[in-house]
Design an enzyme around this catalytic site. Sequence first.
Site, PDB file in Angstrom:
ATOM      1  N   LYS A   1      43.087  42.259  38.409  1.00  0.00           N
ATOM      2  CA  LYS A   1      42.974  40.794  38.406  1.00  0.00           C
ATOM      3  C   LYS A   1      42.232  40.398  39.671  1.00  0.00           C
ATOM      4  O   LYS A   1      42.305  41.087  40.680  1.00  0.00           O
ATOM      5  CB  LYS A   1      44.368  40.151  38.399  1.00  0.00           C
ATOM      6  CG  LYS A   1      44.384  38.736  37.853  1.00  0.00           C
ATOM      7  CD  LYS A   1      44.410  38.722  36.349  1.00  0.00           C
ATOM      8  CE  LYS A   1      44.242  37.318  35.812  1.00  0.00           C
ATOM      9  NZ  LYS A   1      44.522  37.251  34.358  1.00  0.00           N
TER      10      LYS A   1
ATOM     11  N   ASP B   1      39.892  33.458  33.352  1.00  0.00           N
ATOM     12  CA  ASP B   1      41.308  33.088  33.473  1.00  0.00           C
ATOM     13  C   ASP B   1      41.299  31.603  33.868  1.00  0.00           C
ATOM     14  O   ASP B   1      40.301  30.914  33.602  1.00  0.00           O
ATOM     15  CB  ASP B   1      42.020  33.970  34.523  1.00  0.00           C
ATOM     16  CG  ASP B   1      43.538  33.819  34.488  1.00  0.00           C
ATOM     17  OD1 ASP B   1      44.178  34.350  33.574  1.00  0.00           O
ATOM     18  OD2 ASP B   1      44.098  33.134  35.379  1.00  0.00           O
TER      19      ASP B   1
END
Length: 448
Positions: A129, A169
């Site tokens: 991430k 995201d």
Amino acid sequence: MAKVQEQIESFSQGLIRRNPGEHEFHQAVNEVAENIIPFLQDRPHYQEAQILERLTEPDRIVIFRVSWEDDEGNVRTNRGYRVQHSNCIGPYKGGIRFHPSVSLSILKFLAFEQTFKNSLTGLPMGGAKGGSDFNPKGRSNREIMRFCQAFMAQLWHHIGPYTDVPAGDIGVGEREVGFMFGQYKRLTNQFVGALTGKALHFGGSLIRAEATGYGTVYMLEDMLAHRGDKIAGKTAIVSGSGNVAQYAAEKLIQLGAKVLTLSDSSGFIYDPDGITQEKLDYVKHLKGVERGRISEYAEKYSCEFHADKRPWGVEAALALPCATQNEISADDARLLIENGCIGVSEGANMPTEKQGCDFFVESKIAYAPSKAANAGGVAVSGLEMTQNSMRLSWTRDELDRRLRDIMRDIHQKCVQYGTEGDHVNYVKGANIAGFIKVADAMISTGIL
Ligand code: NDP
């Protein structure tokens, strides 16, 4: 049992000592440890290999400065990150988040969760991430472009189609992925699938935009079917109004539910008549093109707007948190159950506080934690990688069918590892099923 509890407690204390102040990371790891440590008791080969301990230390974290120029000519500086958590079962894979709240703790929790989620999809993808504390709100298109280019000028050293494949995201959608892909292509002089979530005209995949939201509803559909129930005719509350929320609402409407709410960071709208596809198309335009506020929906359709509130007090059978982490407190969870909620499917990552999760599990409602419920997004990203390597594009129907099959398979894995008597504990099922594949790969590839 007391010995297992002691092990969990001592593991948790060690984690907190090594990662001080990283509350979201502690929360995500502890939730997994509570299921995995009991599972390890009669599996010494995992214990000896120290799998859980190794998995709580990311492979690598890159932190970098991102300097860029705003429209007034001011120099701005933000912090960029990439947490490469595990590449045990495939190249690192996970989204990029642009939001002022981005911190190392949040990205470490997201990367940790991503490893388990990607394992559940059955596709060969590791977990990662990244992101920045950059706030895209109110920024012009050119400012977004300059920021994305500056961000990628640092990140490109660390990614690639066989190394690490980022996606979108919060705050990073098709526009931002396009700018980052452009910069990656310029710096490497290669047109390769180093990012997913691209627009269709340069290597994106059909169904990718819909995948997370649709998948979250497919999971709910399977959980209800497992209990002999269905979505049609039920009321639903959805939080958020971005990518995940829009397509969760769309699939709920298609399956015959009445969607009552949507939200953003300034509050929620309550539409007792139900959000129709036409109203949802307006929301897609409002959020995706005009970049407006959800309160404008209430003005347009003359319904209630509750400023600075979340929708969990609205009575409904189904709840789909699709905005951000820890948006359902323990009290909210209790209120949802008291109001007759029987199904919760988490579109957002870790949207429920730990006590709230425990409460959902104890209440034996149909509760899918994020790592299972929202895995459809990364699954279709995996299919985008496959299409990029094969230099072809599958049809919408083909991709939706694959997404549906992957979600059904994840549901089945949760049933396999999470059944407790006449009830399925989806949290336990997802944690154990996700863990096994990664753990076995770690043992096969040696002590690294
Ligand atoms: P978007 O940026 O498209 O939308 C985010 C939505 O959540 C917006 O409505 C935003 O409101 C709201 N929101 C964000 N932060 C907060 C906050 N702190 N408090 C209240 N509301 C907030 O993001 P996505 O829809 O892509 O992501 C939503 C969630 O889903 C995240 O948890 C993400 O990690 C998760 N997820 C996303 C995937 C994907 O494919 N996109 C895949 C798997 C999980 P506002 O407009 O006011 O900022």
